[in-house]
Structures are given as C-alpha cells and as structure tokens.
Design a protein around this motif. Sequence first.
Motif, PDB file in Angstrom:
ATOM      1  N   ARG A  79     -27.644  40.541 -17.289  1.00 45.71           N
ATOM      2  CA  ARG A  79     -27.288  40.503 -15.882  1.00 45.71           C
ATOM      3  C   ARG A  79     -28.357  39.803 -15.048  1.00 45.71           C
ATOM      4  O   ARG A  79     -28.063  39.111 -14.066  1.00 45.71           O
ATOM      5  CB  ARG A  79     -27.082  41.940 -15.371  1.00 45.71           C
ATOM      6  N   LEU A  80     -29.625  39.970 -15.420  1.00 43.37           N
ATOM      7  CA  LEU A  80     -30.735  39.490 -14.602  1.00 43.37           C
ATOM      8  C   LEU A  80     -31.238  38.107 -14.996  1.00 43.37           C
ATOM      9  O   LEU A  80     -32.082  37.543 -14.303  1.00 43.37           O
ATOM     10  CB  LEU A  80     -31.905  40.486 -14.687  1.00 43.37           C
TER      11      LEU A  80
ATOM     12  N   LEU B 116     -27.423  42.647  -8.273  1.00 40.02           N
ATOM     13  CA  LEU B 116     -26.216  42.154  -7.616  1.00 40.02           C
ATOM     14  C   LEU B 116     -26.280  40.672  -7.293  1.00 40.02           C
ATOM     15  O   LEU B 116     -25.278  40.100  -6.868  1.00 40.02           O
ATOM     16  CB  LEU B 116     -25.946  42.946  -6.335  1.00 40.02           C
ATOM     17  N   GLY B 117     -27.431  40.053  -7.466  1.00 40.14           N
ATOM     18  CA  GLY B 117     -27.571  38.637  -7.137  1.00 40.14           C
ATOM     19  C   GLY B 117     -28.818  38.392  -6.327  1.00 40.14           C
ATOM     20  O   GLY B 117     -29.902  38.848  -6.678  1.00 40.14           O
ATOM     21  N   ASP B 118     -28.664  37.665  -5.217  1.00 35.28           N
ATOM     22  CA  ASP B 118     -29.823  37.343  -4.380  1.00 35.28           C
ATOM     23  C   ASP B 118     -30.296  38.523  -3.548  1.00 35.28           C
ATOM     24  O   ASP B 118     -31.456  38.562  -3.130  1.00 35.28           O
ATOM     25  CB  ASP B 118     -29.477  36.175  -3.440  1.00 35.28           C
ATOM     26  N   ALA B 119     -29.407  39.468  -3.287  1.00 38.23           N
ATOM     27  CA  ALA B 119     -29.728  40.567  -2.374  1.00 38.23           C
ATOM     28  C   ALA B 119     -30.193  41.809  -3.131  1.00 38.23           C
ATOM     29  O   ALA B 119     -29.512  42.294  -4.046  1.00 38.23           O
ATOM     30  CB  ALA B 119     -28.514  40.905  -1.514  1.00 38.23           C
ATOM     31  N   TYR B 120     -31.336  42.309  -2.746  1.00 38.81           N
ATOM     32  CA  TYR B 120     -31.864  43.603  -3.219  1.00 38.81           C
ATOM     33  C   TYR B 120     -30.954  44.711  -2.710  1.00 38.81           C
ATOM     34  O   TYR B 120     -30.479  44.673  -1.571  1.00 38.81           O
ATOM     35  CB  TYR B 120     -33.274  43.745  -2.654  1.00 38.81           C
TER      36      TYR B 120
ATOM     37  N   LEU C  29     -38.355  42.686 -17.043  1.00 39.36           N
ATOM     38  CA  LEU C  29     -39.753  42.858 -16.650  1.00 39.36           C
ATOM     39  C   LEU C  29     -40.074  42.087 -15.377  1.00 39.36           C
ATOM     40  O   LEU C  29     -40.822  42.569 -14.526  1.00 39.36           O
ATOM     41  CB  LEU C  29     -40.665  42.412 -17.788  1.00 39.36           C
ATOM     42  N   ARG C  30     -39.514  40.896 -15.247  1.00 37.73           N
ATOM     43  CA  ARG C  30     -39.736  40.109 -14.030  1.00 37.73           C
ATOM     44  C   ARG C  30     -39.196  40.828 -12.803  1.00 37.73           C
ATOM     45  O   ARG C  30     -39.867  40.925 -11.767  1.00 37.73           O
ATOM     46  CB  ARG C  30     -39.077  38.739 -14.185  1.00 37.73           C
ATOM     47  N   ALA C  31     -37.985  41.379 -12.906  1.00 35.72           N
ATOM     48  CA  ALA C  31     -37.404  42.097 -11.776  1.00 35.72           C
ATOM     49  C   ALA C  31     -38.161  43.394 -11.505  1.00 35.72           C
ATOM     50  O   ALA C  31     -38.326  43.793 -10.345  1.00 35.72           O
ATOM     51  CB  ALA C  31     -35.931  42.381 -12.044  1.00 35.72           C
ATOM     52  N   LEU C  32     -38.617  44.069 -12.560  1.00 33.46           N
ATOM     53  CA  LEU C  32     -39.412  45.284 -12.375  1.00 33.46           C
ATOM     54  C   LEU C  32     -40.692  44.975 -11.608  1.00 33.46           C
ATOM     55  O   LEU C  32     -41.068  45.722 -10.689  1.00 33.46           O
ATOM     56  CB  LEU C  32     -39.738  45.911 -13.729  1.00 33.46           C
ATOM     57  N   ASP C  33     -41.355  43.889 -11.961  1.00 39.26           N
ATOM     58  CA  ASP C  33     -42.581  43.512 -11.247  1.00 39.26           C
ATOM     59  C   ASP C  33     -42.296  43.249  -9.770  1.00 39.26           C
ATOM     60  O   ASP C  33     -43.075  43.664  -8.891  1.00 39.26           O
ATOM     61  CB  ASP C  33     -43.193  42.263 -11.878  1.00 39.26           C
ATOM     62  N   ALA C  34     -41.193  42.578  -9.482  1.00 40.88           N
ATOM     63  CA  ALA C  34     -40.828  42.313  -8.091  1.00 40.88           C
ATOM     64  C   ALA C  34     -40.512  43.612  -7.358  1.00 40.88           C
ATOM     65  O   ALA C  34     -40.837  43.766  -6.172  1.00 40.88           O
ATOM     66  CB  ALA C  34     -39.635  41.364  -8.034  1.00 40.88           C
ATOM     67  N   PHE C  35     -39.891  44.544  -8.058  1.00 43.52           N
ATOM     68  CA  PHE C  35     -39.541  45.832  -7.460  1.00 43.52           C
ATOM     69  C   PHE C  35     -40.782  46.622  -7.076  1.00 43.52           C
ATOM     70  O   PHE C  35     -40.927  47.065  -5.930  1.00 43.52           O
ATOM     71  CB  PHE C  35     -38.680  46.617  -8.455  1.00 43.52           C
TER      72      PHE C  35
ATOM     73  N   LYS D  67     -27.578  49.153   5.303  1.00 39.22           N
ATOM     74  CA  LYS D  67     -28.488  48.309   4.535  1.00 39.22           C
ATOM     75  C   LYS D  67     -28.337  48.558   3.037  1.00 39.22           C
ATOM     76  O   LYS D  67     -27.982  49.655   2.603  1.00 39.22           O
ATOM     77  CB  LYS D  67     -29.945  48.593   4.930  1.00 39.22           C
ATOM     78  N   PHE D  68     -28.618  47.511   2.263  1.00 33.16           N
ATOM     79  CA  PHE D  68     -28.771  47.576   0.810  1.00 33.16           C
ATOM     80  C   PHE D  68     -27.489  47.895   0.042  1.00 33.16           C
ATOM     81  O   PHE D  68     -27.540  48.364  -1.090  1.00 33.16           O
ATOM     82  CB  PHE D  68     -29.887  48.563   0.418  1.00 33.16           C
ATOM     83  N   ILE D  69     -26.341  47.635   0.671  1.00 39.02           N
ATOM     84  CA  ILE D  69     -25.075  47.679  -0.026  1.00 39.02           C
ATOM     85  C   ILE D  69     -24.187  46.608   0.599  1.00 39.02           C
ATOM     86  O   ILE D  69     -24.203  46.437   1.831  1.00 39.02           O
ATOM     87  CB  ILE D  69     -24.402  49.072   0.054  1.00 39.02           C
ATOM     88  N   PRO D  70     -23.449  45.839  -0.209  1.00 32.28           N
ATOM     89  CA  PRO D  70     -22.592  44.804   0.369  1.00 32.28           C
ATOM     90  C   PRO D  70     -21.579  45.396   1.346  1.00 32.28           C
ATOM     91  O   PRO D  70     -21.049  46.491   1.125  1.00 32.28           O
ATOM     92  CB  PRO D  70     -21.900  44.196  -0.852  1.00 32.28           C
TER      93      PRO D  70
END
Length: 237
Positions: A167-168, A175-179, A212-218, A103-106
């Motif tokens: 990047r974000l 990495l894109g769509d995948a966490y 900040l948007r990605a941090l909030d999602a995280f 999981k969590f790596i391509p």
Amino acid sequence: MADLSAFPITRKWPARHPDRIQLYSLPTPNGVKVSIMLEETGLPYEPHRVAFDTQDQLSSEFLSLNPNNKIPAILDPDGPGGAPLGLFESGAILVYLADKSGKFIPQDPAGRYQALQWLMFQMGGIGPMFGQLGFFNKFAGKDYEDKRPRDRYVAESKRLLKVLEGRLVDRPWILGDAYSIVDIATFPWVRNLIGFYEAGDLVGIADYPSVLRALDAFVARPAVKRGMEIPQAPGQG
C-alpha cells in the motif's frame, strides 16, 4: 461549565477542566492513538492515567464508562446535540474525533469508506496479531517450548506487513498524500512491534522499506512525539 457528575468515572478521576474532553488512557499502542489524535487536532482535553499495575481498568468507575475494561476511553462534555458523550474503542474514538474536528478523514463519502476500510484492517489485523506476537516473543509466551504459536503470529505479522508495504510503496501515507486517522491507528503498532516487542528481526522488518519510511515520517511529527508520552507517569512533566 459542563456538569459531568452523572458519570461515575469522574469520582475516581475528577475533572479539573470539565469543559474539555476527558481522556482515560495509558501510553500503549491503542492508548496513544487517541492522545496523538487530540494533539494533532488541537481539541482541548484533560488526560487521566489508568494504571494497570493497580488494576484501575477493573474499577467500577472505569467499567461504568467502558464495560470492556480496556483503554482508551473518552468523555466529551460537548457531544452530539451538546450532551455529554462517553466512548470506548480506539477506532470509534478516532472516527468521532475526526468528525468533531473535521480533520484527518476524507470528507467525500468514497474517501471516507476507504479510510474506514483501512482502519478496520488495523483494528482487526495489525493490532491483535502484533499484540499476540509480542506476548509470544517478549512476555510469558516466550518461555513456551513449543514455538508453533509464536511462529503462527510471526507468519501473520509478516503477511500484514506485506499488505502495508504494498500500500505504501507508491504513496506517502496509507490513504495517499493526506495523513489520516488510519496512519494514527497503524504506526503506533508498527513502532511497538519493532521497539517494545523487540520483534523487528523476527519479522524481517528490513524487507518493508516503505513501512519504515512512513514510520519515520510519523514519529517525526511534533504532535506524535507529544502524544506518545500521554498520559504521563507520576512524577513526570
């Protein structure tokens, strides 16, 4: 039942569940990378708190697993080939747990190398630079009259945030769509920079809305919320 008695670290931190991954850590940005990953994957584990105030990280038992006297470290009773495996360095542990869980790596080679590329970006840049800025902004370094060392790390932290913002800006995760493990490695440091280190205004964090948007999602992820508090302090839980 796994036998971990050959590992001296288990004498200081006995394994109540020796069939589970043993985690030796503290809720720092590097430490929570692994507890979050373990929570995200669902791999069974047993956490042990390595207390800095009593210099547990310098004990002979801890050094037997990590001679670099840093957290986190793990001991997996079911490593490659079924033999126990000890590991230190948070980036290496994330890759190992990603491979173990699938999981969590391509899974494709090109995607995997993209992940490793951005993981190295965090390990070699974001972590060390944000940590130095924290020292010069909040801890002993803040009392230095000469602000050039602080300003050097402010400038480098801004540069790194600009790279991350670029990047974000058009993708939800690094990495894109995948966490992935790259997000798990990176965002605890961003959170610490603007929270614990109190350096948000100093680096102009509002100039990086995608970060900040990605941090909030995280931080909204349930596994992240749990992992941020592990290992718990005595008396908690």
